[in-house]
Design a protein around this motif. Structure first.
Motif, PDB file in Angstrom:
ATOM      1  N   ILE A   1      27.054   5.928 -27.009  1.00  0.00           N
ATOM      2  CA  ILE A   1      26.118   4.930 -27.711  1.00  0.00           C
ATOM      3  C   ILE A   1      24.764   5.146 -26.889  1.00  0.00           C
ATOM      4  O   ILE A   1      23.682   5.578 -27.196  1.00  0.00           O
ATOM      5  N   THR A   2      25.075   4.802 -25.396  1.00  0.00           N
ATOM      6  CA  THR A   2      23.617   5.004 -24.776  1.00  0.00           C
ATOM      7  C   THR A   2      23.003   6.064 -24.501  1.00  0.00           C
ATOM      8  O   THR A   2      21.675   6.319 -24.606  1.00  0.00           O
ATOM      9  N   PRO A   3      23.610   7.206 -24.591  1.00  0.00           N
ATOM     10  CA  PRO A   3      23.147   8.649 -24.575  1.00  0.00           C
ATOM     11  C   PRO A   3      22.373   8.843 -25.919  1.00  0.00           C
ATOM     12  O   PRO A   3      21.302   9.476 -25.851  1.00  0.00           O
ATOM     13  N   CYS A   4      23.026   8.211 -27.176  1.00  0.00           N
ATOM     14  CA  CYS A   4      22.171   8.382 -28.389  1.00  0.00           C
ATOM     15  C   CYS A   4      20.860   7.627 -28.341  1.00  0.00           C
ATOM     16  O   CYS A   4      19.867   8.092 -28.758  1.00  0.00           O
ATOM     17  N   VAL A   5      21.016   6.548 -27.530  1.00  0.00           N
ATOM     18  CA  VAL A   5      19.826   5.672 -27.668  1.00  0.00           C
ATOM     19  C   VAL A   5      18.684   6.524 -26.872  1.00  0.00           C
ATOM     20  O   VAL A   5      17.489   6.436 -27.220  1.00  0.00           O
ATOM     21  N   ILE A   6      18.997   7.064 -25.687  1.00  0.00           N
ATOM     22  CA  ILE A   6      18.123   7.891 -24.856  1.00  0.00           C
ATOM     23  C   ILE A   6      17.543   9.154 -25.801  1.00  0.00           C
ATOM     24  O   ILE A   6      16.417   9.368 -25.798  1.00  0.00           O
ATOM     25  N   ILE A   7      18.232   9.791 -26.243  1.00  0.00           N
ATOM     26  CA  ILE A   7      17.905  10.880 -26.933  1.00  0.00           C
ATOM     27  C   ILE A   7      17.025  10.490 -28.405  1.00  0.00           C
ATOM     28  O   ILE A   7      15.916  11.081 -28.390  1.00  0.00           O
ATOM     29  N   ASP A   8      17.333   9.555 -28.839  1.00  0.00           N
ATOM     30  CA  ASP A   8      16.633   9.142 -30.351  1.00  0.00           C
ATOM     31  C   ASP A   8      15.200   8.571 -29.564  1.00  0.00           C
ATOM     32  O   ASP A   8      14.366   8.762 -30.275  1.00  0.00           O
TER      33      ASP A   8
ATOM     34  N   GLY B   1      19.064  -5.214 -21.435  1.00  0.00           N
ATOM     35  CA  GLY B   1      17.653  -4.713 -21.305  1.00  0.00           C
ATOM     36  C   GLY B   1      17.143  -3.987 -22.341  1.00  0.00           C
ATOM     37  O   GLY B   1      16.368  -4.307 -23.354  1.00  0.00           O
ATOM     38  N   ILE B   2      17.933  -2.919 -22.994  1.00  0.00           N
ATOM     39  CA  ILE B   2      17.466  -2.123 -23.973  1.00  0.00           C
ATOM     40  C   ILE B   2      17.660  -2.931 -25.443  1.00  0.00           C
ATOM     41  O   ILE B   2      16.763  -2.984 -26.302  1.00  0.00           O
ATOM     42  N   PRO B   3      18.842  -3.785 -25.692  1.00  0.00           N
ATOM     43  CA  PRO B   3      18.805  -4.639 -26.896  1.00  0.00           C
ATOM     44  C   PRO B   3      17.676  -5.510 -26.976  1.00  0.00           C
ATOM     45  O   PRO B   3      16.849  -5.635 -27.927  1.00  0.00           O
ATOM     46  N   LEU B   4      17.253  -6.032 -25.711  1.00  0.00           N
ATOM     47  CA  LEU B   4      16.463  -7.225 -25.766  1.00  0.00           C
ATOM     48  C   LEU B   4      14.881  -6.485 -25.861  1.00  0.00           C
ATOM     49  O   LEU B   4      14.020  -7.022 -26.900  1.00  0.00           O
ATOM     50  N   VAL B   5      14.692  -5.363 -25.313  1.00  0.00           N
ATOM     51  CA  VAL B   5      13.369  -4.615 -25.336  1.00  0.00           C
ATOM     52  C   VAL B   5      13.328  -4.268 -27.037  1.00  0.00           C
ATOM     53  O   VAL B   5      12.134  -4.423 -27.741  1.00  0.00           O
ATOM     54  N   GLN B   6      14.345  -4.030 -27.738  1.00  0.00           N
ATOM     55  CA  GLN B   6      14.239  -3.355 -28.872  1.00  0.00           C
ATOM     56  C   GLN B   6      14.000  -4.456 -29.907  1.00  0.00           C
ATOM     57  O   GLN B   6      13.342  -4.288 -30.712  1.00  0.00           O
TER      58      GLN B   6
ATOM     59  N   THR C   1      20.614   8.477 -34.313  1.00  0.00           N
ATOM     60  CA  THR C   1      19.977   7.234 -34.853  1.00  0.00           C
ATOM     61  C   THR C   1      21.133   6.119 -35.299  1.00  0.00           C
ATOM     62  O   THR C   1      20.717   4.975 -34.667  1.00  0.00           O
ATOM     63  N   LEU C   2      22.007   6.388 -35.966  1.00  0.00           N
ATOM     64  CA  LEU C   2      22.960   5.413 -36.280  1.00  0.00           C
ATOM     65  C   LEU C   2      23.544   4.902 -34.964  1.00  0.00           C
ATOM     66  O   LEU C   2      23.879   3.552 -35.102  1.00  0.00           O
ATOM     67  N   PHE C   3      24.102   5.847 -34.278  1.00  0.00           N
ATOM     68  CA  PHE C   3      24.773   5.548 -33.215  1.00  0.00           C
ATOM     69  C   PHE C   3      24.024   4.657 -32.223  1.00  0.00           C
ATOM     70  O   PHE C   3      24.552   3.617 -31.520  1.00  0.00           O
ATOM     71  N   ALA C   4      22.875   4.947 -32.165  1.00  0.00           N
ATOM     72  CA  ALA C   4      21.727   4.259 -31.207  1.00  0.00           C
ATOM     73  C   ALA C   4      21.707   2.876 -31.646  1.00  0.00           C
ATOM     74  O   ALA C   4      21.548   2.002 -30.900  1.00  0.00           O
ATOM     75  N   GLY C   5      21.675   2.589 -33.099  1.00  0.00           N
ATOM     76  CA  GLY C   5      21.553   1.053 -33.595  1.00  0.00           C
ATOM     77  C   GLY C   5      22.645   0.255 -33.072  1.00  0.00           C
ATOM     78  O   GLY C   5      22.897  -0.802 -33.265  1.00  0.00           O
TER      79      GLY C   5
END
Length: 307
Positions: free
Chosen positions: A47-54, A114-119, A191-195
């Motif tokens: 999931i985290t790699p998908c967040v970064i790539i997305d 961090g990432i969830p709150l920033v998002q 994108t779905l995995f990042a979500g």
């Protein structure tokens, strides 16, 4: 400033509601501790790699590269600042406890919290800054962090350069540099995995909390000291530095401060187990800092937004 605090507090509360669901799942035996470990590994490796790539799926822009470089530098600087500040603390503690305490103070949960709150607060566009912070976290974690917890002999250049965060960043950076977009089905899946990043991470944290002795957490004075350094002293120092630096935009400042003010990294427990240190202390630190962050993170996020 109060409206900003309330806005961020509402987003943090949303995350804690998800954590509460994880706690409930553990209490009802819907999820076990092994299940939470599996969720953590899924989050870390997929999931985290998908967040970064997305986050890097955008039009090529030199300004974006500059912003990523700044974010990586701030992320590395934040952790190294924590390492320097904590080097003289807890000297009278046994080495096993001292290593865990110092690690917990230096390494923020910038990926899971961090990432969830920033998002949630700033939107998808600001995730790039948080993702870059996480890249720095991974590099420093697998070098200085490994040395702190396991000793110099455990440090490996391969683990520092080849890990889910750095590999996904390299893939995303190549796609960004070539101005390539992932084809429809693949891009949609990423994108779905990042979500899934926010709910999966919060569920796992909730389960870990359920298996921690909360009464013991609130009785140990050294835990409060470590949490204060991690979530007040270090982010305050970072905020002062960022106030001086000419950052490109306010969203970057807020995103980086949110990451810097995150509670103790979940890696504290994982590394304590890996290197046979005090896993009970590590779990208590992660739990207490996570619980207290509902107060501290909104304050720092609001302070970062004040002109």
């Amino acid at each position: 400033m109060l409206p900003n605090i309330l806005l961020v507090a509402s987003q943090v509360l949303m995350l804690f509601l998800m954590i509460a669901v994880g706690w409930f799942c553990a209490a009802r035996k819907i999820l076990t501790k092994d299940g939470a470990d599996q969720l953590s590994r899924i989050s870390l490796n997929i999931i985290t790699p998908c967040v970064i790539i997305d986050a890097l799926q955008r039009d090529r822009d030199p300004q974006v590269l500059a912003e990523m470089g700044i974010s990586i530098a701030v992320g590395a600087g934040t952790i190294l600042l924590g390492t320097a500040l904590t080097a003289l603390l807890f000297r009278r503690k046994p080495a096993e406890e001292r290593r865990v305490l110092r690690f917990a103070m230096s390494y923020p949960n910038s990926g899971y919290m961090g990432i969830p709150l920033v998002q949630a607060v700033l939107g998808d566009g600001a995730v790039l800054y948080a993702a870059s912070f996480v890249i720095a976290f991974n590099v420093v974690l697998w070098t200085f962090g490994v040395r702190l917890m396991g000793g110099r002999k455990e440090v490996s250049l391969r683990s520092a350069l080849v890990n889910p965060g750095t590999v996904s960043f390299a893939i995303g950076l190549v796609l960004f540099a070539l101005n390539w977009t992932l084809p429809g089905p693949l891009g949609g899946a990423v994108t779905l995995f990042a979500g899934m990043n926010t709910p999966i991470a919060m569920l796992a944290i909730g389960v870990f909390i359920a298996f921690t002795d909360l009464r013991q957490c609130f009785r140990r004075a050294e835990l409060y000291g470590a949490c204060a350094v991690r979530m007040i002293v270090i982010p305050a120092a970072v905020l002062l530095v960022l106030r001086v630096l000419p950052l490109p935009n306010p969203s970057m400042t807020t995103a980086l401060i949110i990451c810097a003010s995150a509670p103790t990294a979940a890696a504290t427990s994982m590394f304590a187990s890996r290197y046979r240190l005090d896993t009970g202390l590590a779990s208590q630190l992660v739990t207490l800092c996570t619980l207290l962050s509902i107060v501290t993170m909104p304050v720092f996020a609001a302070l970062a937004q004040v002109a």
